[in-house]
Design an enzyme around this catalytic site. Structure first.
Site, short mmCIF file in Angstrom:
data_model
loop_
_atom_site.label_atom_id
_atom_site.label_comp_id
_atom_site.label_asym_id
_atom_site.label_seq_id
_atom_site.Cartn_x
_atom_site.Cartn_y
_atom_site.Cartn_z
N GLY A 58 2.74 -6.09 -2.48
CA GLY A 58 1.25 -6.15 -2.19
C GLY A 58 0.92 -7.47 -3.26
CB CYS A 85 7.68 -7.12 -3.77
SG CYS A 85 7.01 -8.50 -4.24
CE1 TYR A 86 1.03 -4.32 -8.05
CE2 TYR A 86 1.07 -2.25 -6.84
CZ TYR A 86 0.57 -2.90 -7.80
OH TYR A 86 -0.61 -2.33 -8.61
CG HIS A 172 9.56 -8.85 0.84
ND1 HIS A 172 8.26 -7.75 0.86
CD2 HIS A 172 9.00 -9.67 0.03
CE1 HIS A 172 7.70 -8.20 0.21
NE2 HIS A 172 7.85 -9.28 -0.48
CD GLU A 174 9.50 -5.61 3.59
OE1 GLU A 174 10.45 -5.60 3.20
OE2 GLU A 174 8.54 -5.91 3.03
CG ASP A 230 -1.11 -0.94 25.61
OD1 ASP A 230 0.03 -0.94 25.33
OD2 ASP A 230 -2.16 -1.45 24.83
CE LYS A 371 1.06 -4.47 24.31
NZ LYS A 371 -0.37 -4.16 24.73
#
Ligand code: XMP
Length: 515
Positions: A58, A85-86, A172, A174, A230, A371
């Site tokens: 963040g 991180c944060y 990070h 991710e 969708d 998605k």
């Protein structure tokens, strides 16, 4: 049936642009994951009953006034916590270590050296590339923690306390720039939290079908089908569960692309065998749009007429009690990361926006999916790639690509030009890599020369953008040869066009659509 929600990871969001990515990576490891805002009431976390918690990054500093802090109760749940991180700095702060401002903001790639390879960093090897993006750093570890990894600039790039199963990463895992990020997250969810891989699309499919069956019983369902990813996945899924009790309604608003109405109908009837009701309301829409040039007015008229037509058809069917629609997980996350501007930039209308005043119970089987997961589910349902990999197409259709007055003649010109754009992009093998590629008909005429004759005709603008989610976008550097071919073909083949231009604006400050 295996319970796909038995092992869950909770991601607490402190405002990082990567929060959604963390949840997606966990799900890619076949473990169900949800995002909640950092200040979610503790009771809700307890009820969710996660097997592990990840604290996102963040933009804040823990020592600033008003810095976001989660309920310290999460550390008494006896589940492992990973702070990124944060999230790592917050953990340090709450356990009375020391966080300070780094001499230099560290941004970009760094090489990680491992000091302890028995927990989250297991199996990584020294020198692995990690992605840093921080202005604060850990100065003193809290009691019970030790350094498990460092980089040249960050003596404490990763920390851990095996006793309490608490871990922190300054970088990070991710993002793709962290080469072994997936391995780190796997270590956390499998080895440390003890989750098993139960979240697969096959098991999600079985679970959804069971759920829909139970909810609907012998009653009837309707859904609005646009032929996009969708709504097609929703209709096919619901039809798998309740068969002929579902009626799908496909409204042709006269603003579709060349051959689209026929193509979608064929696909639905011949390949997916859905119970389809086709309504051709082109005349009605075009009449209502006569003389309307203001983009917002166009959108409002189309949205309103769509609901009218849909309601009328639904009444004809009579007995439906349920409305199925393709709401996705990003639409329902209560996230702190994506607080968009509150001013309406464009009124968006799509088939998901139907039920505000309609008296139906909702069935939203994609509410838990991102998605890309919807596409995997679609594949599981044997929906053809042609539908699953379709580029997004806006609800108001060509109305917002024929700038200014919408007439049959102008729609015809745009349809022909647009078909050439798509054909050439596909031929070049670029269709799947591009978020959207299309033609726009401008409301100006320019002078040209054809043979010995002066012409005074229309301009087509080409738009091709890359994007992750439509929120931001960049124009695609299409090869000159391709641009040349598209331009030549449009000018030669589409009567009424004598000039083609290429849009080289990114979003922001432009938008993807021109209206
Ligand atoms: P903009 O033009 O706002 O578009 O940059 C972002 C994305 O949204 C699509 N779009 C719409 N989709 N109804 C929709 O369903 C709409 O009214 C609408 N307007 C824009 C656009 O195609 C792009 O993918």
């Amino acid at each position: 049936m295996r319970d796909i929600h038995s092992d869950k990871i909770l991601v607490l969001d402190f405002g990082s642009q990567y929060t959604q990515l963390i949840a997606r990576r966990v799900r890619e490891a076949k473990v169900y994951s949800e995002i909640m805002p950092y200040n979610v009431p503790f009771a809700k976390i307890k009820k969710f009953n996660p097997k592990g918690i990840i604290l996102s990054g963040g933009p804040s500093s823990v020592y600033q006034k008003g810095a976001p802090i989660c309920s310290p109760g999460i550390f008494n749940l006896n589940v492992p916590v990973l702070g990124i991180c944060y999230g790592m700095q917050l953990m340090t702060h709450l356990f009375e270590g020391k966080v300070g401002r780094a001499e230099k903001r560290e941004y970009g790639k760094a090489e990680l050296y491992i000091d302890d390879d028995t927990n989250v960093l297991e199996g990584l090897g020294n020198g692995t590339v990690v992605w840093m993006s921080h202005g604060d750093k850990i100065e003193t570890l809290p009691e019970g923690f030790s350094t498990i990894g460092h980089t040249a600039n960050s003596p404490i790039a990763a920390m851990g306390d095996d006793q309490r199963r608490l871990y922190g990463l300054q970088f990070h895992p991710e993002v793709v720039h962290t080469h072994n990020g997936t391995k780190i997250l796997h270590n956390f969810v499998y080895n440390i939290c003890g989750c098993s891989a139960t979240w697969t699309m096959k098991s999600f499919l079985d679970y959804s079908i069971e759920n829909i069956k139970r909810k609907v019983g012998r009653r009837h369902v309707i859904c609005a089908l646009s032929g996009g990813v969708d709504s097609t996945v929703v209709a096919t899924l619901v039809s798998r569960a309740v068969g002929g009790q579902l009626t799908s309604i496909f409204v042709n608003n006269g603003l579709l692309r060349k051959g689209e109405a026929e193509k979608v109908q064929n696909m639905i009837n011949e390949t997916l065998h859905l119970n389809l009701r086709y309504v051709d309301a082109s005349d009605l829409f075009l009449k209502k749009l006569e003389g309307v040039t203001d983009p917002e007015k166009k959108r409002k008229i189309i949205g309103r007429e769509f609901i009218r037509v849909f309601e009328k058809e639904a009444k004809k069917i009579g007995k439906a009690e349920f409305l199925a629609q393709g709401t996705l997980y990003p639409d329902v996350i209560e996230s702190v990361s994506f607080k968009g501007p509150s001013a309406t930039i464009k009124t968006h209308h799509n088939v998901g926006g139907l039920p505000t005043k309609m008296q139906f119970d909702l069935i939203e089987p994609l509410r838990e999916l991102f998605k890309d997961e919807v596409r995997v589910l679609g594949k599981e349902l044997a929906i053809p790639d042609e539908i699953l990999w379709r580029q997004p197409f806006p609800g108001p259709g060509l109305a917002i690509r024929v700038l200014g007055d919408i007439t049959e003649e102008r729609l015809y010109i745009l349809r022909e030009a647009d078909a050439i754009v798509l054909e050439e992009i596909k031929r070049e093998g670029l269709y799947k890599d591009i978020w959207q590629s299309f033609a726009v008909l401008l409301p100006v005429k320019t002078v040209g020369v054809m043979g010995d004759e002066r012409t005074y005709e229309n301009v087509i603008a080409l738009r091709a953008v890359t994007s992750m989610d439509g929120m931001t976008a960049d124009w695609v550097k299409l090869p000159y040869e391709l641009l040349g071919r598209i331009s030549n073909r449009i000018i030669n083949e589409v009567k009424g066009v004598n000039r083609v231009v290429y849009d080289i604006s990114s979003k922001p400050p432009s938008t993807i659509e021109w209206e």
